[in-house]
Motif scaffolding. Structure first.
Motif, PDB file in Angstrom:
ATOM      1  N   TRP A 188       0.786  -1.183  -0.036  1.00 24.54           N
ATOM      2  CA  TRP A 188       0.126   0.293   0.123  1.00 24.54           C
ATOM      3  C   TRP A 188       0.687   1.249   0.020  1.00 24.54           C
ATOM      4  O   TRP A 188       0.509   2.196  -0.719  1.00 24.54           O
ATOM      5  CB  TRP A 188      -1.057  -0.064   1.238  1.00 24.54           C
ATOM      6  CG  TRP A 188      -2.391  -0.779   1.058  1.00 24.54           C
ATOM      7  CD1 TRP A 188      -2.436  -1.960   1.588  1.00 24.54           C
ATOM      8  CD2 TRP A 188      -3.319  -0.503   0.155  1.00 24.54           C
ATOM      9  NE1 TRP A 188      -3.794  -2.416   1.125  1.00 24.54           N
ATOM     10  CE2 TRP A 188      -4.289  -1.427   0.337  1.00 24.54           C
ATOM     11  CE3 TRP A 188      -3.411   0.595  -0.966  1.00 24.54           C
ATOM     12  CZ2 TRP A 188      -5.419  -1.552  -0.379  1.00 24.54           C
ATOM     13  CZ3 TRP A 188      -4.591   0.847  -1.626  1.00 24.54           C
ATOM     14  CH2 TRP A 188      -5.677  -0.206  -1.505  1.00 24.54           C
ATOM     15  N   LEU A 231      -3.799  -5.649  -4.702  1.00 24.61           N
ATOM     16  CA  LEU A 231      -4.389  -4.796  -3.551  1.00 24.61           C
ATOM     17  C   LEU A 231      -6.146  -5.084  -3.741  1.00 24.61           C
ATOM     18  O   LEU A 231      -6.844  -5.376  -2.846  1.00 24.61           O
ATOM     19  CB  LEU A 231      -3.780  -3.491  -3.620  1.00 24.61           C
ATOM     20  CG  LEU A 231      -2.466  -3.486  -3.292  1.00 24.61           C
ATOM     21  CD1 LEU A 231      -1.940  -1.947  -3.368  1.00 24.61           C
ATOM     22  CD2 LEU A 231      -2.273  -3.933  -1.899  1.00 24.61           C
ATOM     23  N   HIS A 234      -6.970  -8.511  -2.874  1.00 30.08           N
ATOM     24  CA  HIS A 234      -6.540  -8.846  -1.614  1.00 30.08           C
ATOM     25  C   HIS A 234      -7.943  -8.284  -0.916  1.00 30.08           C
ATOM     26  O   HIS A 234      -8.370  -8.970   0.020  1.00 30.08           O
ATOM     27  CB  HIS A 234      -5.513  -8.227  -1.055  1.00 30.08           C
ATOM     28  CG  HIS A 234      -5.254  -8.484   0.342  1.00 30.08           C
ATOM     29  ND1 HIS A 234      -5.181  -9.664   1.041  1.00 30.08           N
ATOM     30  CD2 HIS A 234      -5.143  -7.423   1.327  1.00 30.08           C
ATOM     31  CE1 HIS A 234      -5.036  -9.293   2.379  1.00 30.08           C
ATOM     32  NE2 HIS A 234      -5.091  -8.170   2.469  1.00 30.08           N
ATOM     33  N   ARG A 235      -8.351  -7.079  -1.113  1.00 36.21           N
ATOM     34  CA  ARG A 235      -9.359  -6.445  -0.436  1.00 36.21           C
ATOM     35  C   ARG A 235     -10.643  -6.954  -0.711  1.00 36.21           C
ATOM     36  O   ARG A 235     -11.694  -7.232   0.248  1.00 36.21           O
ATOM     37  CB  ARG A 235      -9.521  -5.116  -0.644  1.00 36.21           C
ATOM     38  CG  ARG A 235     -10.630  -4.268  -0.047  1.00 36.21           C
ATOM     39  CD  ARG A 235     -10.326  -4.025   1.365  1.00 36.21           C
ATOM     40  NE  ARG A 235      -9.304  -3.461   1.667  1.00 36.21           N
ATOM     41  CZ  ARG A 235      -9.095  -2.125   1.907  1.00 36.21           C
ATOM     42  NH1 ARG A 235     -10.348  -1.489   1.616  1.00 36.21           N
ATOM     43  NH2 ARG A 235      -8.027  -1.570   2.131  1.00 36.21           N
TER      44      ARG A 235
END
Length: 272
Positions: A188, A231, A234-235
């Motif tokens: 991030w 990302l 993943h979220r």
């Protein structure tokens, strides 16, 4: 031409790095506790010597020498210092086992190949916008390099867990969940800085799709896309483990190919 001061400092830095990495690797292979104060002292000494060597090689009378080898040396130094600073609050000291050999290779490569007048950015062109773009780019590479190294350690620990070789190993590495959390925190942070670096390039630099830099721009954008997809996955879908490792290494490979690959083509292949 590399000065004697740079040579002495660079060799000293590489020696300190490789000594620390060897001690850390030996502790890791034997699943024993490493001597943390000694490891930090060796890495710190190497970082100080490395900084001195880089300063003498990069800061020239006519501008900044940011050629292939000197850039790699600078990125490896920033990455190592970042790990040392982060280690005061986070369980990232194990990254030194991977980063110190890379930093040693970086500073030695800079000593051997140095640079040429063609790789020096003249002082007259070093405005605040360009310096900001360079700083953001180097910071992004450093953070995402740490993420790539962290993903290697995650893969190694996961492999050991599947083979049930964990009892002594967990004395050396943090739990897998902690390491994965750290990996995504680094990702991030890295993509945020990379976004700023790319935006600053479009805002303040000349044509980002000019022939000499088009491949660099396209690969950087492709790398950003892979990081963003990881990302998001993943979220939304809980991607982790081997999937996260593969995507992280793919994205970083694109980033390295875009920057250092283009520098290699321009400075090595096209120069000859």
């Amino acid at each position: 031409m590399v000065s004697t001061v740079s040579a002495v400092m660079g060799v000293g830095a590489a020696t300190a790095y490789l000594t620390g990495a060897f001690l850390q690797y030996r502790s890791f292979s034997e699943s024993t506790e490493a001597r943390t104060p000694l490891l930090i002292a060796l890495a710190t000494a190497g970082a100080v010597l490395h900084a001195s060597a880089d300063f003498h090689m990069i800061a020239t009378n006519t501008g900044l020498n940011l050629g292939l080898s000197s850039s790699a040396s600078l990125v490896s130094w920033i990455m190592l210092v970042s790990v040392l600073l982060a280690a005061t609050r986070l369980p990232v000291l194990n990254l030194l086992m991977l980063i110190q050999p890379l930093a040693a290779a970086g500073v030695i490569a800079a000593l051997i190949w140095g640079g040429s007048p063609a790789t020096v950015i003249p002082l007259a062109t070093l405005g605040g916008a360009l310096l900001g773009h360079i700083a953001l780019s180097i910071a992004a590479y450093s953070i995402l390099f740490m993420a790539a190294c962290q993903s290697v350690l995650v893969a190694l620990l996961e492999h050991r867990l599947h083979r049930k070789k964990t009892i002594r190993l967990l004395r050396v590495l943090p739990p897998l969940q902690t390491m994965e959390t750290l990996l995504f925190n680094l990702l991030w942070a890295g993509i945020c800085v990379l976004t700023l670096a790319i935006l600053s390039g479009f805002l303040f630099l000349e044509d980002m799709f000019a022939q000499r830099v088009a491949h660099h721009t396209l690969l950087a954008l492709a790398s950003w896309g892979v990081y963003a997809a990881l990302l998001a996955g993943h979220r939304l879908f809980g991607w982790r483990g081997a999937t996260a490792v593969r995507w992280t290494l793919l994205a970083f490979a694109l980033l390295v190919l875009g920057y250092f690959g283009s520098k290699f083509v321009i400075e090595v292949l096209l120069e000859h």
